[in-house]
Design an enzyme around this catalytic site. Structure first.
Site, mmCIF file in Angstrom:
data_model
loop_
_atom_site.group_PDB
_atom_site.id
_atom_site.type_symbol
_atom_site.label_atom_id
_atom_site.label_comp_id
_atom_site.label_asym_id
_atom_site.label_seq_id
_atom_site.Cartn_x
_atom_site.Cartn_y
_atom_site.Cartn_z
ATOM 1 N N ASP A 95 0.778 -1.214 -0.166
ATOM 2 C CA ASP A 95 -0.183 0.136 0.014
ATOM 3 C C ASP A 95 0.950 1.162 -0.213
ATOM 4 O O ASP A 95 0.565 2.162 -0.213
ATOM 5 C CB ASP A 95 -0.970 -0.171 1.405
ATOM 6 C CG ASP A 95 -0.496 -0.255 2.362
ATOM 7 O OD1 ASP A 95 1.094 -0.036 2.520
ATOM 8 O OD2 ASP A 95 -1.172 0.102 4.052
ATOM 9 N N HIS A 96 1.728 1.242 0.372
ATOM 10 C CA HIS A 96 3.214 2.390 0.411
ATOM 11 C C HIS A 96 3.987 3.046 -1.052
ATOM 12 O O HIS A 96 4.056 4.228 -0.781
ATOM 13 C CB HIS A 96 3.742 2.131 1.295
ATOM 14 C CG HIS A 96 3.671 2.597 2.671
ATOM 15 N ND1 HIS A 96 2.311 2.061 3.208
ATOM 16 C CD2 HIS A 96 4.569 3.407 4.063
ATOM 17 C CE1 HIS A 96 2.460 2.504 4.303
ATOM 18 N NE2 HIS A 96 3.055 3.330 4.816
ATOM 19 N N ASP A 160 4.441 -0.505 11.445
ATOM 20 C CA ASP A 160 3.244 0.346 11.041
ATOM 21 C C ASP A 160 2.948 0.553 12.854
ATOM 22 O O ASP A 160 2.266 0.524 13.224
ATOM 23 C CB ASP A 160 2.192 0.278 10.098
ATOM 24 C CG ASP A 160 2.256 1.763 9.450
ATOM 25 O OD1 ASP A 160 2.978 2.169 8.116
ATOM 26 O OD2 ASP A 160 1.188 2.671 9.959
ATOM 27 N N ARG A 448 -1.548 12.646 10.182
ATOM 28 C CA ARG A 448 -0.725 13.030 10.867
ATOM 29 C C ARG A 448 0.107 14.165 10.269
ATOM 30 O O ARG A 448 -0.797 14.342 8.355
ATOM 31 C CB ARG A 448 1.155 12.780 10.477
ATOM 32 C CG ARG A 448 1.119 11.292 11.516
ATOM 33 C CD ARG A 448 2.689 10.687 11.172
ATOM 34 N NE ARG A 448 2.715 9.414 13.036
ATOM 35 C CZ ARG A 448 2.644 8.528 12.980
ATOM 36 N NH1 ARG A 448 3.198 7.829 11.710
ATOM 37 N NH2 ARG A 448 2.705 7.810 14.478
ATOM 38 N N ARG A 645 8.989 3.649 11.147
ATOM 39 C CA ARG A 645 10.331 3.535 10.670
ATOM 40 C C ARG A 645 11.319 2.354 10.909
ATOM 41 O O ARG A 645 11.736 3.606 11.751
ATOM 42 C CB ARG A 645 9.811 4.005 9.316
ATOM 43 C CG ARG A 645 10.251 5.514 9.670
ATOM 44 C CD ARG A 645 9.941 6.480 8.603
ATOM 45 N NE ARG A 645 9.190 6.305 8.455
ATOM 46 C CZ ARG A 645 8.672 7.681 7.526
ATOM 47 N NH1 ARG A 645 9.438 8.680 7.500
ATOM 48 N NH2 ARG A 645 6.627 7.907 7.334
#
Length: 754
Positions: A95-96, A160, A448, A645
């Site tokens: 998905d990233h 995550d 964020r 991360r």
């Protein structure tokens, strides 16, 4: 039928005995969080009561989830562990690595082409080691987990920070680094300091323009970005029972923004409805059989101050729609005050983009409520003043929303439907004109809003709000627009008012999907070969980090003294750098390039003590490494907040940074440093941060007798010939000290396997 139903039933079968054992040793009623933690002890039934925020405890998580950016490093580490198959159910979600630019079809096709090497690697590794693989376009990890894997009372970890989203289904779901995931997949216990407990009592009921997003925006305003550090936030009360399952997920999701270990809700009717709607009636039936164990004991919620370390009470009926930001997710402003706050602070009020999606707000209910605003706008003759983008949370959500006409409602307002992926939320957005770095404002339903996060522009003022508010503000083009009270001028010159949003908690006709995008692993993956080209710039097999040399660390150079907020985005940026997440040396070229140098207020501009010249951070550190000189990074409060991360720990480790000394750490980052064999230290006296000078050469003493709860001594050798000594605390226990000595936790796993 649900995935892993036999595992879920095994977990539930042990609840009664383990909760009774926990009650015996704790000798008081239990919160939901305590029930889940004590039922997942690695050693089985509890034999002692653990002290909150002090006791390190080994747990046995039920499952592991990884997204494609972090999965690369997690699986590269797992490949070194020598195991033939993962020990617990695990999944990878792509998905990233999908950039939002033109729209779903073109963007997905381009991503599959550009990142084919990485996707093929993840697919083959998953196939070999028994890991479920969700293909590019299948959806955002946390929405897919909520739809398929989350279950009440479970304990899961994920690579995550927004793994916590699964708390919407009554789990304790916790974000970790890849090394932690590697341990659990290898069949080892997972260590966590027993958390503090924050109780949030919700009363009343949401109405009108107020949504679950406003609940967590309010909580973030109360607790700030570090107020939940080391704590589980447990929501309860009549107000909690009135929220949908995905609404609960939204609240838990953004708990990462207050530093919370995780957040959760007790099992209730809304969760049961969601389980049945997502084809998991068997899970709902199993949960109903132990329903009394899937919430706190009655005494806890009747007298919460006795059982929680902190209690907050929020009356949902008094909330109003709100926005948090810019540049930090805890700056809370009700919509009714936004115009005056913007004027006072110089925030641009012309809104350029409205973005709906991310793991926080991309459910069917979210799209349904926002689509109701879009339909109104068309019917009332309004034209969208800002550009508008939508990221559905999963292929199941997208397919169902398309069938039910929700996507058409957005398209009628000229919205761009992006891929079922993270996109702009993580900086994977090719926004036209962002390179000009012009001052501008965007609103989004993400979690964020740190500087540069969405589009790389440090002058983009990003505000977090609900999907329905994004729609209303995008239509108005005005940050100060309050749909509760304000009107808009339509194309006929008439003043019109938007009605409050409405939508379906779950699709009336049920969820539907042709191809959810799931690949089951091979039954026997022993013959599957994993090839990584030695010339690849995307993937790189890992070499073990060197063990500690057995001496104190002397002659370290100060690499950077970071000023103010230094998140994992500052330490290891995402966006275009995501392509190198599987290549440690290449991605290390972004190490700390976003951190502000205390001595000149610049980013990526520090003094090289070997030459006296100012240069980029990674280049300077590589120069130190080339001649065998170690270094130290100094930071401010809540260092390493944000994403989980582990690259933010692995890059400094790879380039030769030996220690990070800060006023305070975010939980996940501190753990990641420990796992990689680095020293994560905090000032005993925070004012000593001011004693660190630009040309300092630094010694760390006391390592030859490194022991829990014993501070280390930092010796500062200043350029003028003077010397100062300061003390540094640490939170290393005996096991973590062994990680340091071995050069990293993975080295111990590898040695034990051999």
């Amino acid at each position: 039928m649900a995935f892993d139903i036999d595992m879920i039933k095994r977990v539930y079968a042990q609840f009664d005995a383990r909760i009774n054992a926990a009650r015996q040793v704790v000798n008081k009623p239990l919160t939901l969080s305590e029930k889940i933690l004590y039922t997942h002890l690695w050693d089985g039934n509890a034999t002692q009561a653990y002290e909150r925020s002090k006791s390190y405890v080994d747990f046995a998580p039920d499952r592991v989830a990884m997204q494609d950016a972090t999965a690369q490093m997690a699986l590269l580490q797992f490949m070194q562990a020598g195991r033939p198959k993962v020990a617990v159910p695990s999944t990878v979600h792509c998905d990233h690595l999908i950039q939002a630019k033109e729209g779903a079809d073109k963007d997905l096709s381009r991503a599959k082409n550009e990142s084919s090497e990485v996707f093929n690697f993840l697919s083959s590794v998953s196939n070999k080691y028994g890991i479920g693989f969700w293909k590019p376009g299948a959806g955002i990890i946390h929405q897919v987990v909520l739809e398929n894997y989350a279950f009440p009372g479970g304990l899961m970890i994920g690579t995550d920070s927004h793994t916590v989203n699964a708390g919407g289904l009554g789990m304790l779901a916790i974000g970790v680094g890849g090394a932690d995931a590697c341990d659990v997949m290898a069949g080892l216990p997972w260590e966590l300091k027993f958390p503090k407990l924050i109780g949030v009592k919700l009363t009343g009921k949401l109405s009108g323009w107020v949504s679950p997003k406003d609940v967590i925006l309010k909580v973030a305003g109360i607790l700030t970005v570090k107020g939940g550090t080391g704590a589980v936030v447990e929501y309860f009360g009549d107000g909690a029972l009135s929220l949908s399952c995905t609404g609960k997920g939204t609240i838990c999701n953004m708990g990462a923004e207050i530093g919370a270990t995780t957040s959760t809700f007790g099992y209730d009717d809304a969760m049961e409805r969601y389980l049945r709607a997502t084809d998991r009636a068997d899970v709902a039936d199993a949960a109903n059989a132990i329903k009394q164990h899937l919430t706190a004991d009655p005494e806890v919620y009747a007298d919460p101050e006795t059982y929680f370390d902190q209690v907050i009470e929020i009356d949902l009926s008094t909330l109003e729609p709100s926005l948090n930001g810019p540049f930090t997710p805890d700056l809370y402003t009700p919509a009714s005050h936004m115009r005056e706050e913007a004027a006072k602070n110089g925030w641009p009020t012309k809104v350029e983009w409205g973005l709906i999606g991310s793991c926080t707000n991309s459910s069917y209910e979210d799209l349904s409520r926002a689509a109701s605003i879009a339909r109104q706008a068309v019917e009332k003759g309004l034209i969208t003043k800002a550009e508008f983008g939508i990221n559905p949370g999963s292929e199941q959500v997208r397919f169902t929303a398309d069938r039910d006409g929700l996507l058409k409602s957005f398209e009628d307002l000229n919205a761009t439907i992006f891929t079922n992926a993270c996109g702009p939320c993580i900086g994977m957005w090719d926004r036209a004109g962002s390179d000009k770095q012009e001052k501008n404002t965007i609103v989004h339903s993400f979690n964020r809003n740190f500087a540069k996060r969405a589009d790389g522009n440090p002058n983009t003022y990003a505000f977090v709000t609900s999907p329905e508010m994004v729609a209303a503000i995008a239509i108005s083009g005005d940050l100060g627009f309050n749909p509760v009270t304000d009107t808009l001028t339509n194309k006929y010159g008439e003043q019109v008012k938007l009605d409050p949003p409405f939508g379906d908690e779950l699709p009336k006709r049920g969820f539907a999907v042709d191809d959810p995008g799931y690949q089951a692993p091979a039954e026997d993956g022993s013959a599957i070969a994993i090839d990584v080209s030695p010339t690849s710039d995307r993937l790189q097999l890992l070499e073990p980090f060197a063990a500690w040399e057995g001496t104190d660390l002397k002659g370290l150079r100060l690499l950077i003294k970071a000023k103010g907020k230094c998140t994992t985005d500052h330490i290891s940026m995402a966006g275009p750098w995501l392509k190198y997440r599987g290549h440690l040396d290449n991605i290390s070229n972004n190490m700390l390039i976003g951190a502000v140098n205390y001595f000149n207020d610049k980013t990526d501009n520090i003094k090289n003590q070997l030459t006296g010249e100012y240069a980029p951070v990674p280049a300077t550190q590589r120069a130190y490494k080339a001649v065998g000189i170690g270094s130290i990074v100094v930071g401010d409060e809540n260092y390493g907040e944000g994403s989980s991360r582990e690259h933010a720990a692995m890059e400094p480790r790879h380039l030769g940074v030996r220690a990070v000394l800060v006023k305070s750490f975010a939980r996940i980052h501190e753990t990641n440093l420990k796992k990689q064999g680095m020293l994560g230290l905090t000032f005993v006296n925070k004012d000593d941060y001011g004693k660190i000078l630009e040309d300092d050469i630094i010694d760390i003493l006391g390592l030859t007798t490194f022991a829990p709860n014993v501070p280390l001594t930092i010796v500062l050798h200043h350029a003028d010939g003077t010397t100062e000594e300061i003390l540094a605390n640490h939170t290393y226990n005996e096991q973590q000290i062994e990680w340091f000595k071995a050069g990293g936790a993975l080295n111990i796993i590898r040695a034990n396997q051999a």
